[in-house]
Enzyme design. Structure first.
Site, PDB file in Angstrom:
ATOM      1  CG  ASP A  82      -8.200 -12.412  32.101  1.00 44.45           C
ATOM      2  OD1 ASP A  82      -8.720 -12.644  33.199  1.00 44.45           O
ATOM      3  OD2 ASP A  82      -8.031 -13.281  31.221  1.00 44.45           O
ATOM      4  N   PRO A 106      -7.428   1.045  16.661  1.00 46.78           N
ATOM      5  CG  PRO A 106      -5.907  -0.214  15.446  1.00 46.78           C
ATOM      6  CD  PRO A 106      -6.412  -0.008  16.837  1.00 46.78           C
ATOM      7  N   GLY A 159     -10.886  -2.359  15.203  1.00 50.20           N
ATOM      8  CA  GLY A 159     -10.919  -3.121  16.443  1.00 50.20           C
ATOM      9  C   GLY A 159     -11.998  -2.693  17.414  1.00 50.20           C
ATOM     10  CB  VAL A 192     -12.445  -6.255  28.294  1.00 48.94           C
ATOM     11  CG1 VAL A 192     -11.842  -5.722  29.596  1.00 48.94           C
ATOM     12  CG2 VAL A 192     -12.659  -7.760  28.395  1.00 48.94           C
TER      13      VAL A 192
END
Length: 264
Positions: free
Chosen positions: A122, A57, A60, A37
């Site tokens: 979302d 990080p 991620g 996303v």
């Protein structure tokens, strides 16, 4: 008894979003998160020439965001988000795209305390604005929004609309933009604004997409000669002016003959 609405006035349909083309060129935007996303959000921001900082990080970051970092298209802060990150006065907006609803809500609340415009992926109630499904063709941008109710449906509608458009729509719009810029040079005074707008409307109505795409700088220069008398020639007549200019140029070219011959 309520007064009836005049036919010429549009009916009000509440519950919508204010659809605007937000200018973020050169402005600083914070993206929290580095997944799929976030990658999509970053593309939208870079296409709008924003200055993007990503806090996440390295572990991620998905491949696309890692690529943006490696190419120095974004600034990367290699750690988790800290509340103090919002202290920077330069942020124009904050985009949150992390898989932690509780943390996302906390960031949203912090943004509201600092009066920062924010979008929590979302979570429609925690958004000052929504991202829609966008079709892009050069200067042409069309966004479809379902106001957070059906993002996949928005994508389907966007693809349907895109299929109805001429394949050269973007180039035609570029041509119109170039012509408008040239017209402002020819008629720069503010009081000429209404006439400029009216004449450009006539030009847009007169020519097809294909004809606008084919228009050259010379065609635009010739077309601008019709601004003062407030006329718009047919495209055939416009091209005829170019052909006449070419023939005149050929006639002016010296062919090396002096009109006489020397005997042997």
């Amino acid at each position: 008894m309520a007064e009836s609405r005049p036919e010429k006035y549009p009916a009000i349909q509440g519950g919508g979003s204010l659809m605007i083309a937000w200018q973020v060129k050169g402005k600083h935007v914070l993206v929290i998160g580095g997944g799929e996303v976030a990658a999509g959000r970053i593309v939208h921001l870079l296409n709008a020439d924003a200055v993007v900082t990503v806090i996440c990080p390295s572990s991620g970051l998905n491949p696309e965001v890692s690529y943006r970092v490696a190419q120095k298209q974004v600034t990367h802060v290699d750690r988790i988000f800290l509340p103090s990150d919002l202290d920077d006065k330069d942020w124009s907006m904050v985009l949150v795209a992390i898989d932690d609803p509780a943390a996302s809500t906390q960031i949203w609340k912090l943004c509201k305390q600092k009066r920062l415009v924010a979008n929590i992926a979302d979570v429609p109630p925690e958004c000052d604005f929504y991202f829609g499904s966008v079709h892009r063709d050069g200067p042409l941008q069309i966004m479809v929004s379902t106001n957070g109710k059906g993002p996949r449906l928005a994508s389907m509608i966007r693809r349907f609309i895109a299929k109805q458009l001429p394949s050269n729509a973007g180039r035609a719009i570029e041509a119109i933009g170039e012509l408008r810029a040239k017209l402002r040079q020819v008629a720069p005074r503010p009081e000429e604004g209404p006439k400029r707008m009216s004449w450009m409307k006539d030009v847009s109505d007169k020519y097809s997409w294909e004809e606008m795409c084919e228009m050259t700088d010379e065609d635009m220069t010739n077309l601008l000669t019709f601004y003062e008398p407030n006329k718009v020639p047919s495209f055939e007549d416009l091209r005829g002016m170019r052909a006449s200019a070419i023939e005149a140029a050929k006639a002016d070219v010296f062919d090396g003959s002096f009109g006489f011959s020397v005997g042997v």
